[in-house]
Design a protein around this motif. Structure first.
Motif, PDB file in Angstrom:
ATOM      1  N   LYS A  73       0.875  -1.103  -0.399  1.00 18.68           N
ATOM      2  CA  LYS A  73       0.176  -0.065  -0.368  1.00 18.68           C
ATOM      3  C   LYS A  73       0.835   0.963   0.033  1.00 18.68           C
ATOM      4  O   LYS A  73       0.756   2.136  -0.581  1.00 18.68           O
TER       5      LYS A  73
ATOM      6  N   THR B 257       1.069   6.105   7.422  1.00 24.69           N
ATOM      7  CA  THR B 257       0.112   6.928   9.049  1.00 24.69           C
ATOM      8  C   THR B 257       0.790   6.060   9.902  1.00 24.69           C
ATOM      9  O   THR B 257       1.033   5.959  11.022  1.00 24.69           O
TER      10      THR B 257
ATOM     11  N   ARG C 266       4.703   3.526  14.743  1.00 28.38           N
ATOM     12  CA  ARG C 266       6.256   3.386  14.477  1.00 28.38           C
ATOM     13  C   ARG C 266       7.106   4.021  15.400  1.00 28.38           C
ATOM     14  O   ARG C 266       7.893   4.043  15.893  1.00 28.38           O
TER      15      ARG C 266
ATOM     16  N   SER D 111       2.353  -1.751  15.885  1.00 26.18           N
ATOM     17  CA  SER D 111       1.135  -2.709  16.411  1.00 26.18           C
ATOM     18  C   SER D 111       1.927  -2.523  17.950  1.00 26.18           C
ATOM     19  O   SER D 111      -0.181  -2.739  18.237  1.00 26.18           O
TER      20      SER D 111
ATOM     21  N   ARG E 108      -4.393   6.388  20.097  1.00 21.78           N
ATOM     22  CA  ARG E 108      -4.754   7.032  18.457  1.00 21.78           C
ATOM     23  C   ARG E 108      -5.842   7.823  17.928  1.00 21.78           C
ATOM     24  O   ARG E 108      -5.679   8.343  17.264  1.00 21.78           O
TER      25      ARG E 108
ATOM     26  N   ARG F  10      -4.582   1.405   8.118  1.00 16.18           N
ATOM     27  CA  ARG F  10      -4.718  -0.209   8.909  1.00 16.18           C
ATOM     28  C   ARG F  10      -6.464   0.895   8.746  1.00 16.18           C
ATOM     29  O   ARG F  10      -7.414  -0.147   8.302  1.00 16.18           O
ATOM     30  N   ASP F  11      -7.002   1.689   9.002  1.00 15.76           N
ATOM     31  CA  ASP F  11      -8.035   2.338   9.297  1.00 15.76           C
ATOM     32  C   ASP F  11      -8.523   3.948   8.446  1.00 15.76           C
ATOM     33  O   ASP F  11      -8.752   4.456   9.280  1.00 15.76           O
TER      34      ASP F  11
ATOM     35  N   ARG G 200       7.972  -8.318   2.075  1.00 16.31           N
ATOM     36  CA  ARG G 200       8.940  -7.877   2.429  1.00 16.31           C
ATOM     37  C   ARG G 200      10.170  -8.214   2.813  1.00 16.31           C
ATOM     38  O   ARG G 200      11.118  -7.320   3.169  1.00 16.31           O
TER      39      ARG G 200
ATOM     40  N   ARG H 286       1.278  -9.812  13.257  1.00 17.92           N
ATOM     41  CA  ARG H 286       1.213  -8.543  12.994  1.00 17.92           C
ATOM     42  C   ARG H 286      -0.190  -8.520  12.596  1.00 17.92           C
ATOM     43  O   ARG H 286      -1.240  -7.269  13.284  1.00 17.92           O
TER      44      ARG H 286
ATOM     45  N   ASP I  94      -3.974  -7.265  14.513  1.00 21.34           N
ATOM     46  CA  ASP I  94      -4.338  -5.552  13.959  1.00 21.34           C
ATOM     47  C   ASP I  94      -5.753  -5.837  13.703  1.00 21.34           C
ATOM     48  O   ASP I  94      -6.550  -5.273  13.843  1.00 21.34           O
TER      49      ASP I  94
ATOM     50  N   ARG J  93      -7.843  -6.562  17.597  1.00 22.09           N
ATOM     51  CA  ARG J  93      -7.771  -5.686  18.020  1.00 22.09           C
ATOM     52  C   ARG J  93      -9.610  -5.097  18.591  1.00 22.09           C
ATOM     53  O   ARG J  93      -9.995  -4.244  17.257  1.00 22.09           O
TER      54      ARG J  93
END
Ligand code: CDP
Length: 208
Positions: free
Chosen positions: A13, A31, A36, A82, A91, A113-114, A140, A163, A167, A170
């Motif tokens: 992404k 984001t 991180r 994460s 957040r 992610r959101d 990766r 992860r 993710d 949660r």
């Protein structure tokens, strides 16, 4: 035009967001770097990454000028991100910065992610980028190798699976496909093909 690009770890992404940004001349915010950096700053104070108060304080004090720190690109930083990303106060502290970035004229691209579900629910275009976990781990692994981080493929795959699990499960802003998102499965696409597929969605949206 606001474009929201979400997806699991190493789905491509970030690359996609950068390329669309260059093509359209729009600013791009990765984001993931925010989380991180919050993990980095929390660890620097000596606090644990599940210390909600310490992590939230780090998120409120975050200096966007420190986001280009190369250390943030490593595998350990993603894993640490994460951990703090599960904390609702973290957040919440990062929300205004992301919304302000999205509100720039003539538009912006945010990846995470959101973005399509929480940060920019009214984005003009939402793309959910995904690929099999094995393919994501391969990408990766190559990326980390080329940056000089020697790591076993199996370790990268295990990290990606852990992860994804963290993710997705949660309570705060989990990784979800927004109802109105276009899902782009890039398992059998190279970066060029993924970019072409995404640009078709952009053109469709612009023709509206
Ligand atoms: O590049 P990669 O997909 O491996 O990771 P990233 O996008 O930099 O995100 C690192 C971690 O930050 C993710 O595993 C999430 O836990 C968290 N994150 C998040 O919760 N919300 C976002 N919008 C972006 C990242």
């Amino acid at each position: 035009m606001i474009i929201a690009i979400d997806g699991p770890a190493a789905s491509g992404k970030g690359t996609l967001a950068r390329r669309i940004g260059e093509m359209l001349g729009l600013p791009v915010l990765d984001t993931g770097l925010l989380y991180r950096a919050v993990a980095r700053d929390t660890a620097r104070t000596g606090a644990r990454l599940d210390d909600a108060q310490a992590a939230a304080a780090a998120a409120r004090a975050l200096d966007a000028a420190t986001l280009d720190d190369p250390a943030l690109r490593g595998a350990a930083a993603g894993e640490a991100a994460s951990m703090v990303a599960r904390i609702p106060e973290v957040r919440a502290a990062l929300l205004a910065f992301q919304r302000a970035f999205a509100a720039q004229q003539p538009g912006a691209i945010l990846d995470g992610r959101d973005i399509g579900t929480v940060i920019c629910p009214d984005a003009d275009l939402k793309i959910f980028v995904t690929a099999s976990s094995e393919e994501r781990a391969r990408r990766r692994w190559r990326e980390l190798e080329s940056r000089g981080e020697a790591i076993a493929y199996e370790t990268v795959l295990a990290d990606i699976k852990a992860r994804d699990e963290r993710d997705s499960n949660r309570a705060a802003a989990p990784l979800l496909v927004a109802e109105d998102a276009h899902v782009l499965d890039t398992t059998t696409m190279n970066a060029e093909a993924a970019f072409a597929a995404a640009m078709m969605l952009v053109e469709e949206e612009r023709a509206h």
